[in-house]
Design a protein around this motif. Structure first.
Motif, mmCIF file in Angstrom:
data_model
loop_
_atom_site.group_PDB
_atom_site.id
_atom_site.type_symbol
_atom_site.label_atom_id
_atom_site.label_comp_id
_atom_site.label_asym_id
_atom_site.label_seq_id
_atom_site.Cartn_x
_atom_site.Cartn_y
_atom_site.Cartn_z
ATOM 1 N N CYS A 173 24.498 29.783 23.855
ATOM 2 C CA CYS A 173 23.657 28.810 24.547
ATOM 3 C C CYS A 173 24.460 27.815 25.380
ATOM 4 O O CYS A 173 23.979 27.329 26.405
ATOM 5 C CB CYS A 173 22.823 28.036 23.531
ATOM 6 N N LEU A 174 25.665 27.490 24.932
ATOM 7 C CA LEU A 174 26.390 26.368 25.528
ATOM 8 C C LEU A 174 27.720 26.721 26.167
ATOM 9 O O LEU A 174 28.294 25.888 26.879
ATOM 10 C CB LEU A 174 26.641 25.295 24.447
ATOM 11 N N LEU A 175 28.242 27.918 25.914
ATOM 12 C CA LEU A 175 29.602 28.235 26.344
ATOM 13 C C LEU A 175 29.648 29.325 27.400
ATOM 14 O O LEU A 175 28.760 30.179 27.486
ATOM 15 C CB LEU A 175 30.438 28.682 25.139
ATOM 16 N N ASN A 176 30.712 29.285 28.171
ATOM 17 C CA ASN A 176 31.034 30.343 29.116
ATOM 18 C C ASN A 176 32.287 31.071 28.638
ATOM 19 O O ASN A 176 33.050 30.528 27.831
ATOM 20 C CB ASN A 176 31.255 29.748 30.516
ATOM 21 N N ILE A 225 32.427 16.881 23.254
ATOM 22 C CA ILE A 225 32.283 18.080 22.413
ATOM 23 C C ILE A 225 30.924 18.037 21.720
ATOM 24 O O ILE A 225 30.511 16.991 21.201
ATOM 25 C CB ILE A 225 33.398 18.143 21.353
ATOM 26 N N CYS A 226 30.238 19.154 21.707
ATOM 27 C CA CYS A 226 28.984 19.261 20.962
ATOM 28 C C CYS A 226 29.288 19.644 19.516
ATOM 29 O O CYS A 226 29.927 20.659 19.253
ATOM 30 C CB CYS A 226 28.072 20.313 21.587
ATOM 31 N N ILE A 283 44.791 17.919 15.789
ATOM 32 C CA ILE A 283 44.400 18.916 16.790
ATOM 33 C C ILE A 283 45.218 18.679 18.056
ATOM 34 O O ILE A 283 45.404 17.531 18.486
ATOM 35 C CB ILE A 283 42.893 18.813 17.092
ATOM 36 N N SER A 284 45.700 19.730 18.656
ATOM 37 C CA SER A 284 46.536 19.589 19.840
ATOM 38 C C SER A 284 45.756 18.933 20.979
ATOM 39 O O SER A 284 44.529 19.073 21.074
ATOM 40 C CB SER A 284 47.058 20.957 20.297
ATOM 41 N N GLU A 285 46.477 18.235 21.844
ATOM 42 C CA GLU A 285 45.830 17.550 22.966
ATOM 43 C C GLU A 285 45.119 18.543 23.878
ATOM 44 O O GLU A 285 44.026 18.261 24.385
ATOM 45 C CB GLU A 285 46.865 16.742 23.762
ATOM 46 N N SER A 286 45.718 19.697 24.080
ATOM 47 C CA SER A 286 45.083 20.693 24.962
ATOM 48 C C SER A 286 43.781 21.201 24.356
ATOM 49 O O SER A 286 42.774 21.358 25.062
ATOM 50 C CB SER A 286 46.036 21.867 25.212
ATOM 51 N N ALA A 287 43.777 21.425 23.037
ATOM 52 C CA ALA A 287 42.551 21.896 22.376
ATOM 53 C C ALA A 287 41.465 20.827 22.434
ATOM 54 O O ALA A 287 40.287 21.137 22.654
ATOM 55 C CB ALA A 287 42.846 22.280 20.937
ATOM 56 N N LYS A 288 41.852 19.569 22.256
ATOM 57 C CA LYS A 288 40.879 18.479 22.330
ATOM 58 C C LYS A 288 40.216 18.432 23.703
ATOM 59 O O LYS A 288 39.007 18.225 23.815
ATOM 60 C CB LYS A 288 41.567 17.140 22.058
ATOM 61 N N GLU A 289 41.007 18.610 24.724
ATOM 62 C CA GLU A 289 40.470 18.501 26.083
ATOM 63 C C GLU A 289 39.671 19.729 26.492
ATOM 64 O O GLU A 289 38.727 19.640 27.283
ATOM 65 C CB GLU A 289 41.619 18.253 27.075
ATOM 66 N N GLN A 290 40.031 20.890 25.942
ATOM 67 C CA GLN A 290 39.354 22.128 26.350
ATOM 68 C C GLN A 290 38.117 22.436 25.512
ATOM 69 O O GLN A 290 37.228 23.164 25.953
ATOM 70 C CB GLN A 290 40.333 23.297 26.251
ATOM 71 N N LYS A 322 34.590 22.568 23.811
ATOM 72 C CA LYS A 322 33.228 22.191 24.186
ATOM 73 C C LYS A 322 32.279 22.176 22.986
ATOM 74 O O LYS A 322 31.194 21.607 23.065
ATOM 75 C CB LYS A 322 32.687 23.161 25.245
ATOM 76 N N LEU A 323 32.711 22.809 21.890
ATOM 77 C CA LEU A 323 31.846 22.979 20.732
ATOM 78 C C LEU A 323 32.688 22.879 19.475
ATOM 79 O O LEU A 323 33.853 23.287 19.465
ATOM 80 C CB LEU A 323 31.170 24.358 20.816
ATOM 81 N N MET A 324 32.091 22.349 18.404
ATOM 82 C CA MET A 324 32.791 22.260 17.125
ATOM 83 C C MET A 324 31.818 22.562 15.990
ATOM 84 O O MET A 324 30.720 22.003 15.935
ATOM 85 C CB MET A 324 33.392 20.869 16.922
ATOM 86 N N PHE A 325 32.231 23.447 15.083
ATOM 87 C CA PHE A 325 31.449 23.735 13.880
ATOM 88 C C PHE A 325 31.979 22.914 12.708
ATOM 89 O O PHE A 325 33.188 22.859 12.482
ATOM 90 C CB PHE A 325 31.548 25.220 13.512
ATOM 91 N N LEU A 326 31.058 22.328 11.959
ATOM 92 C CA LEU A 326 31.361 21.685 10.687
ATOM 93 C C LEU A 326 30.358 22.173 9.654
ATOM 94 O O LEU A 326 29.275 22.648 10.018
ATOM 95 C CB LEU A 326 31.286 20.158 10.806
ATOM 96 N N ASN A 327 30.668 22.013 8.370
ATOM 97 C CA ASN A 327 29.800 22.539 7.318
ATOM 98 C C ASN A 327 30.060 21.795 6.004
ATOM 99 O O ASN A 327 31.031 22.075 5.330
ATOM 100 C CB ASN A 327 30.069 24.044 7.161
ATOM 101 N N TYR A 328 29.159 20.822 5.694
ATOM 102 C CA TYR A 328 29.279 20.068 4.438
ATOM 103 C C TYR A 328 27.896 19.811 3.846
ATOM 104 O O TYR A 328 27.008 19.413 4.592
ATOM 105 C CB TYR A 328 30.010 18.737 4.680
#
Length: 391
Positions: free
Chosen positions: A115-118, A203-204, A162-169, A171-177
C-alpha cells in the motif's frame, strides 16, 4: 503428461517457510508412534466463546448476509471497533475514516508494504520478529533493515543504533508488543520515543497488536494509539484471533492514520468484497459484549506461564518469564544452536519448540515455546526435558 507451468519470479522470490521443515520433522516423529507435546505452535487451543459462536449461528440465517457485504465492511463493525478502542484504551477513533476491516491481522500486515512502498524502498523490521513481515516486504519489492531486539535492551529496538542512511531511507517500520516471539512488552516511554523518531524521519509505524489483550502480573498492555501523535505517524493492527480465540475466523482491523487506512481500503477494494456479514456480526459481539471470557483467558495463560517457568527453573534451566503474549522465549544451553537444541528436544524428549533462528538472525540462541496446552501437559514436558540432564 500434465504440463508444469513455471511459477512467477515474484513467487520464487518469497522467503522460504522455515517452519515447514519443523512440521515435517514433527510429522516423522509422530508417525513413529511417539506421544509428542507440541509447544512450537502459535495456534490458540481454546474454543471461541459460546456467545460469539451463537451470534454467528443466528446471523448466518439472515438473508441479508447471503449477499455481498459492503466493500469496506459493515458500519456496525467499524463502530464496534471505535467503541472497543474508547472503552479499552481511551482512544477516539473515527469509524468511517480511521478503521479498515481486515481478513485477519496477517492479511493487513502483508498488505501494508504494498500500500505504501515502491520497489527499493526501505522497511525497518524487528529481529527476531514475525516472519510474515518479510513476506509483505518482498511482495512490495522493498528492502529490509533489521532492528535487533536483545535481552540487554528488554527486546526493544534502540533507534540511536540504526544507521543514518537507514533512518533517512526508511518509509515504514514494523513493531509488535506484546512481542512474538520474545514475550516482551512496550512502555509508554518507548512509544513516545517511537512517535518522535517516526515524525522526525517521516516513517509510517505499523504496530502489530495481535497479543494486545495478553499481559501478565496485573499489567495491561498499552496501545500505540494511546501515545500523543501516534495517529499522525501510523496505525495499529488488531486481530480477534488471540483475544477471542477466533484464529480460524479470519477477522481483524487496522486503526489509526486516515491516509493509511484509505490505502488499505483501496487495495482491498481490488481484492475482496469484505468479510461474510455474519462473521462481522460475531466480531462486533466479541468487541461489545462481556469481556469476562478475555479475563478468564489471560488468567489461564498466566497460570500456564507460572507452572511452566517455575518447572523449568526447578530443573536448573535459567529462564526469563514473559510479560505478555502466549509465548516464552528461552535461552538454549551452551554448546547448542537453536535448531540443534530444538531437534534434540523433539528426538529425545518428544517435545516440540520453535528454534529462534526461524524468527531472524538475532533469534539464534533461543527457542520459542507456546503456552498453548494444558498445565498437565506442560508439567509433563518439563519432566521429559529434565531426564535429558542438560542443566
Amino acid at each position: 503428461m500434465m504440463k508444469q507451468f513455471e511459477q512467477s519470479e515474484l513467487l520464487k522470490s518469497l522467503p522460504k517457510q522455515f517452519f515447514a521443515s519443523l512440521v515435517g520433522k514433527v510429522g516423522k516423529v509422530m508417525a513413529q508412534g511417539h506421544d509428542v507435546i507440541n509447544l512450537g505452535q502459535g495456534n490458540p487451543d481454546q474454543p471461541t466463546p459460546s456467545h460469539i459462536v451463537e451470534t454467528l449461528q443466528k446471523a448466518s440465517a439472515n438473508p441479508m448476509h447471503h449477499k455481498y457485504s459492503p466493500f469496506r465492511g459493515h458500519q456496525f463493525l467499524k463502530e464496534a471497533v471505535a467503541t472497543f478502542y474508547k472503552r479499552e484504551y481511551g482512544v477516539d477513533v473515527d469509524p468511517e475514516k480511521e478503521v479498515a476491516i481486515l481478513f485477519g491481522g496477517k492479511g493487513g500486515l502483508v498488505e501494508i508494504p504494498q500500500c505504501l512502498l515502491n520497489p527499493g524502498d526501505t522497511v525497518l523490521v524487528p529481529d527476531p520478529g514475525y516472519p510474515d513481515y518479510w513476506s509483505g516486504v518482498e511482495l512490495a519489492k522493498a528492502k529490509m533493515e533489521v532492528m535487533p531486539l536483545t535481552a540487554e535492551n528488554h527486546f526493544l529496538p534502540v533507534y540511536e543504533e540504526i544507521s543514518e542512511s537507514a533512518k533517512e531511507q526508511a518509509k515504514l517500520m514494523f513493531l509488535n508488543y506484546p512481542n512474538n516471539p520474545t514475550g516482551a512488552v512496550a512502555t509508554a516511554e518507548f512509544f513516545e520515543d517511537t512517535v518522535a523518531f517516526a515524525a522526525k524521519h517521516d516513517i509510517c509505524v505499523v504496530h502489530d497488536f495481535a497479543y494486545g489483550a495478553i499481559g501478565f502480573d496485573g499489567k495491561k498492555p498499552i496501545s500505540f494509539l494511546q501515545t500523543s501523535g501516534a495517529k499522525e505517524t501510523g496505525i495499529e493492527i488488531y486481530t480477534l484471533s488471540k483475544t477471542y480465540n477466533m484464529a480460524g475466523w479470519r477477522v481483524g482491523f487496522a486503526v489509526g492514520n486516515e491516509s493509511v487506512v484509505e490505502a488499505i481500503n483501496l487495495l482491498q477494494d481490488h481484492m475482496y468484497v469484505s468479510l461474510f456479514g455474519a462473521v462481522q456480526e460475531a466480531a462486533a459481539a466479541a468487541l461489545l459484549e462481556s469481556q469476562q471470557c478475555v479475563n478468564d483467558l489471560v488468567k489461564r495463560y498466566e497460570s500456564r506461564r507460572n507452572t511452566f517457568i517455575q518447572g523449568l527453573r526447578e530443573i536448573g534451566w535459567d529462564v526469563t518469564s514473559p510479560a505478555g503474549s502466549f509465548f516464552a522465549w528461552l535461552k538454549v544451553p551452551k554448546g547448542y544452536t537453536s535448531e540443534q537444541f530444538s531437534d534434540l528436544l523433539l528426538e529425545k524428549a518428544h517435545v516440540v519448540v520453535a528454534p529462534g533462528v526461524g524468527f531472524g538472525t538475532y533469534g539464534e540462541g533461543y527457542v520459542r515455546v507456546g503456552l498453548l496446552t494444558d498445565e498437565e501437559r506442560m508439567r509433563e514436558a518439563v519432566s521429559r526435558i529434565k531426564k535429558l540432564n542438560l542443566f
